[in-house]
Design a protein around this motif. Structure first.
Motif, PDB file in Angstrom:
ATOM      1  N   GLU A   1       0.663  -1.278   0.032  1.00 21.15           N
ATOM      2  CA  GLU A   1      -0.007   0.091  -0.091  1.00 21.15           C
ATOM      3  C   GLU A   1       0.744   1.425   0.022  1.00 21.15           C
ATOM      4  N   LEU A   2       2.153   1.191   0.768  1.00 23.27           N
ATOM      5  CA  LEU A   2       2.766   2.379   0.824  1.00 23.27           C
ATOM      6  C   LEU A   2       3.492   2.672  -0.416  1.00 23.27           C
ATOM      7  N   ALA A   3       4.103   1.673  -1.120  1.00 23.41           N
ATOM      8  CA  ALA A   3       4.489   1.699  -2.567  1.00 23.41           C
ATOM      9  C   ALA A   3       3.713   2.139  -3.388  1.00 23.41           C
ATOM     10  N   LEU A   4       2.401   1.812  -3.467  1.00 22.43           N
ATOM     11  CA  LEU A   4       1.555   2.383  -4.395  1.00 22.43           C
ATOM     12  C   LEU A   4       1.166   3.836  -4.243  1.00 22.43           C
ATOM     13  N   ILE A   5       1.401   3.980  -2.983  1.00 26.76           N
ATOM     14  CA  ILE A   5       1.095   5.625  -2.812  1.00 26.76           C
ATOM     15  C   ILE A   5       2.362   6.531  -2.828  1.00 26.76           C
ATOM     16  N   GLY A   6       3.505   5.880  -2.965  1.00 25.34           N
ATOM     17  CA  GLY A   6       4.764   6.350  -2.897  1.00 25.34           C
ATOM     18  C   GLY A   6       5.548   6.816  -1.881  1.00 25.34           C
ATOM     19  N   VAL A   7       5.173   6.120  -0.696  1.00 32.79           N
ATOM     20  CA  VAL A   7       5.676   6.607   0.605  1.00 32.79           C
ATOM     21  C   VAL A   7       6.901   5.889   1.087  1.00 32.79           C
ATOM     22  N   PRO A   8       8.036   6.476   1.357  1.00 32.94           N
ATOM     23  CA  PRO A   8       9.313   5.604   1.580  1.00 32.94           C
ATOM     24  C   PRO A   8       8.892   4.887   3.217  1.00 32.94           C
TER      25      PRO A   8
ATOM     26  N   HIS B   1       3.336   0.436  -9.409  1.00 32.66           N
ATOM     27  CA  HIS B   1       1.860   0.691  -9.627  1.00 32.66           C
ATOM     28  C   HIS B   1       1.315   0.606 -10.911  1.00 32.66           C
ATOM     29  N   GLN B   2       2.168   0.898 -12.072  1.00 37.91           N
ATOM     30  CA  GLN B   2       1.953   0.728 -13.214  1.00 37.91           C
ATOM     31  C   GLN B   2       1.714  -0.663 -13.780  1.00 37.91           C
TER      32      GLN B   2
END
Length: 363
Positions: free
Chosen positions: A263-270, A342-343
């Motif tokens: 979930e964090l990776a999809l949002i782009g959060v370290p 995400h892509q």
């Protein structure tokens, strides 16, 4: 004729993903009846809850052993019910060790079976492929590399993308808030092991940067009652059940390994990923795992994108060190890698899964 679908989601993450599938199935066929083992999100989406998902939400070998008698009774009850009230299809959502036995028994009774969310059979306990072939007619995979494994073993499987990629999107134009989110997991066993270490890391980090603020997100009020006495520092706040609202608003997350890392990776959060089991559970798991990483961002990218601190390494000092390195570094490359993930996973997974299940029922 009304289509009857049985479903079983055995974990919190399965409840979230299962709820999107339930909604897609309902949108595809408004008369469909869906019932089974479900959590709150699945109920909101329109599933009839015959059994509460919280009854089986446990982690680790020693933890499962403690609840084994009640788990076995529940599973037998579910098998007996669905054998007497046969559905058009049974969908096991995650929870492979719990759901495969149900799938196998129902398949033997002529019920079509689908497993939604492939177990990590490609990562550990690969011998489970024999059980999968006996239990499941169709596996719906959330990651593309999983299909390759199943094809080698002549198991019917389809990559459908990940439902979370439909609702979670990379944040744009983020400005630092000096806030760090602590996400120690959803199970009592992991929270009690990890939260003290995360709070210790917070104490070390604030000494290096007094402007930092910390926020702990817990899954339920039971965990809140346990955690409150630990988080007494003025710069640490606690809340329940609002992780998705808070994740896009922070500089960094200290997070238990699991679906939250994706979930964090999809949002782009370290993030800094931590993972700690009981000594017995880790002794067994460490001998069965066949992959280099435990966190989904690293597994999907097939390289080390985010730090992973496991067992003894998941201590306050180490967590703080990696966290400060991330905060003081340039995260643009990491954000770009997260966007690639995400892509890759965006395929309208819930709708595609519902379509495939509908076709499968009518075969």
């Amino acid at each position: 004729m009304t289509v009857k679908i049985a479903i079983s989601a055995a974990e919190t993450s399965g409840d979230l993903i299962g709820s999107k599938l339930v909604a897609a199935l309902k949108a595809q066929n408004v008369t469909v009846q869906i019932e089974g083992l479900a959590g709150d999100e699945m109920v909101k989406a329109g599933c009839t809850q015959l059994w509460d998902q919280k009854q089986v939400n446990v982690m680790g070998f020693s933890e499962v052993l403690k609840k084994l008698p009640s788990l076995l009774r529940l599973r037998k009850t579910m098998i007996d019910y669905f054998c007497a009230n046969k559905p058009d299809v049974f969908i096991g959502v995650d929870g492979p060790d719990f759901n495969f036995v149900i799938e196998k028994k129902l398949k033997q009774q002529g019920v079509k079976t689908v497993h939604f969310i492939s177990p990590s059979v490609w990562a550990w306990r690969q011998s489970r492929i024999k059980k999968i072939k006996k239990s499941t007619d169709l596996v719906l995979c959330l990651f593309p590399f999983e299909v390759d494994f199943y094809q080698k073993h002549k198991q019917r499987a389809v990559f459908v993308g990940h439902p979370l990629a439909e609702t979670l999107h990379p944040r744009e134009g983020y400005q630092s808030t000096k806030t760090i989110l602590l996400m120690p997991g959803s199970r009592v066993s992991e929270v009690t092991r990890l939260l003290p270490e995360l709070l210790a890391a917070a104490q070390i980090m604030v000494q290096q940067d007094p402007q930092l603020k910390f926020h702990v997100v817990l899954a339920n009020d039971e965990l809140l009652a346990w955690a409150k006495p630990l988080a007494t520092d003025a710069n640490v706040c606690i809340s329940v059940g609002d992780a998705h609202q808070r994740m896009p608003q922070v500089d960094l997350v200290l997070v238990a390994s699991g679906t939250a890392t994706l979930e964090l990776a999809l949002i782009g959060v370290p993030m800094v990923v931590v993972y700690k089991l009981s000594a017995f559970s880790y002794f067994i798991a460490s001998r069965l795992v066949k992959i280099k990483w435990v966190s989904l961002p690293n597994i999907i990218a097939n390289k080390s994108l985010v730090p992973e601190l496991i067992q003894g390494d998941a201590n306050g000092e180490n967590i703080a060190q990696y966290a400060m390195e991330i905060l003081n570094g340039n995260g643009q490359n990491l954000v770009a890698e997260f966007k690639k993930i995400h892509q890759q996973l965006t395929l309208n997974a819930s709708e595609e899964s519902a379509r495939l299940i509908g076709e499968f029922i009518n075969e």
